[in-house]
Scaffold this motif. Structure first.
Motif, short mmCIF file in Angstrom:
data_model
loop_
_atom_site.label_atom_id
_atom_site.label_comp_id
_atom_site.label_asym_id
_atom_site.label_seq_id
_atom_site.Cartn_x
_atom_site.Cartn_y
_atom_site.Cartn_z
N VAL A 11 0.87 -1.18 0.00
CA VAL A 11 0.00 0.00 0.00
C VAL A 11 0.91 1.23 0.00
O VAL A 11 1.72 1.40 0.91
N LEU A 12 0.78 2.04 -1.04
CA LEU A 12 1.66 3.19 -1.22
C LEU A 12 0.89 4.50 -1.28
O LEU A 12 -0.21 4.54 -1.84
N LYS A 70 -6.57 -0.75 -6.71
CA LYS A 70 -7.23 0.55 -6.85
C LYS A 70 -6.22 1.67 -6.68
O LYS A 70 -5.42 1.66 -5.74
N LEU A 71 -6.28 2.63 -7.57
CA LEU A 71 -5.48 3.85 -7.49
C LEU A 71 -6.49 4.96 -7.18
O LEU A 71 -7.30 5.32 -8.03
N VAL A 72 -6.48 5.46 -5.93
CA VAL A 72 -7.55 6.32 -5.44
C VAL A 72 -7.07 7.73 -5.14
O VAL A 72 -5.94 7.93 -4.70
N TRP A 110 -2.26 3.79 -3.63
CA TRP A 110 -2.33 2.52 -4.36
C TRP A 110 -2.71 1.43 -3.37
O TRP A 110 -2.03 1.23 -2.36
N ILE A 111 -3.83 0.76 -3.66
CA ILE A 111 -4.31 -0.35 -2.85
C ILE A 111 -4.27 -1.60 -3.73
O ILE A 111 -5.05 -1.71 -4.67
N PRO A 112 -3.34 -2.51 -3.46
CA PRO A 112 -3.21 -3.69 -4.32
C PRO A 112 -4.38 -4.66 -4.17
O PRO A 112 -5.11 -4.61 -3.18
N PRO A 113 -4.53 -5.57 -5.14
CA PRO A 113 -5.51 -6.65 -4.96
C PRO A 113 -5.19 -7.40 -3.68
O PRO A 113 -4.02 -7.52 -3.28
N GLY A 114 -6.22 -7.90 -3.02
CA GLY A 114 -6.02 -8.63 -1.77
C GLY A 114 -6.32 -7.80 -0.54
O GLY A 114 -6.17 -8.26 0.59
N PHE A 115 -6.76 -6.56 -0.75
CA PHE A 115 -7.08 -5.65 0.34
C PHE A 115 -8.53 -5.21 0.23
O PHE A 115 -9.04 -5.00 -0.87
#
Length: 180
Positions: A11-12, A70-72, A110-115
C-alpha cells in the motif's frame, strides 16, 4: 512523484509533482511508466467517480474473484481512506492502514488486490476518483463490517456514519469470504 511506503507492504501513498502559478495548477494524474517504476504495473481497465456528503462511510469493499487493485484520489473535499489486508496467507492479515486524502494535498493511494477498501468523508462534500485493475463484478463483491472489533479501525467519526444498505450488512472478518 514522491512515493511513501505505509505500514502495510504494497500500500503506497503517491505525491505527484504539482506545478502551480497564478493561473492555477497542473499535475500528471496518471502515467503508466512512472507507476511501473514504483512497482504498480497492472493494467487499469475502469475509472470510477463518486460524490458523498460528510460522514458518509463507504466500505469495506473487495471482490473475491476478479480482485481489483485501486489507485484512489480525492478531487474535492477530504476523506479518511483505509486499506485492510484480507489475505489469510499474509503476515499482515487483518491489519489496516489509514490516511487522509484531500483535493488540497492531491495525494494518491495505491491499494493492491487482496485488500478491502473503504473511506469516510470528512468535509461537507467529497468527490472521489479511482482507477481499477479489473472490472466491477457485483456477483463477486463482498463487504466487511466497517466497525469489526477484530480489525479495530480508528475512524475519525464525530457522529454515527451514513451507510448504504449493503454496508450495513457487512460481515465480520471472521465470517467473511477471504483471499487465501
Amino acid at each position: 512523484m514522491n512515493v511513501i511506503e505505509t505500514s502495510l507492504p504494497g500500500v503506497l501513498i503517491l505525491e505527484p509533482k504539482v506545478f502551480g502559478d497564478e493561473r492555477g495548477f497542473f499535475l500528471e494524474s496518471y502515467n503508466k511508466q512512472a507507476l511501473a517504476k514504483v512497482g504498480i504495473a497492472g493494467e487499469f481497465v475502469q475509472d470510477n467517480h463518486s460524490r458523498s456528503v460528510r460522514n458518509a462511510l463507504r466500505g469495506l469493499h473487495y471482490q473475491i474473484r476478479q480482485p481489483q487493485g485501486k489507485l484512489v484520489r480525492v478531487i474535492q473535499g477530504e476523506v479518511f481512506d483505509v486499506a485492510v489486508d484480507i489475505r489469510r496467507s499474509s503476515s499482515n492479515f487483518g491489519r489496516w492502514v489509514g490516511t487522509n486524502l484531500s483535493a488540497e494535498t492531491k495525494s494518491v493511494v495505491w491499494i493492491p488486490p487482496g485488500f478491502a477498501h473503504g473511506f469516510l468523508v470528512l468535509s461537507d462534500v467529497a468527490e472521489f476518483l479511482y482507477k481499477t485493475t479489473d472490472y466491477w463484478a457485483p456477483e463477486h463483491e463482498r463487504c466487511i463490517s466497517w466497525n469489526d472489533p477484530d480489525i479495530a479501525i480508528n475512524w475519525p467519526l464525530q457522529d454515527e456514519p451514513m451507510l448504504s444498505a449493503k454496508d450495513k450488512q457487512g460481515l465480520a472478518l471472521k465470517k467473511a469470504e477471504l483471499y487465501p
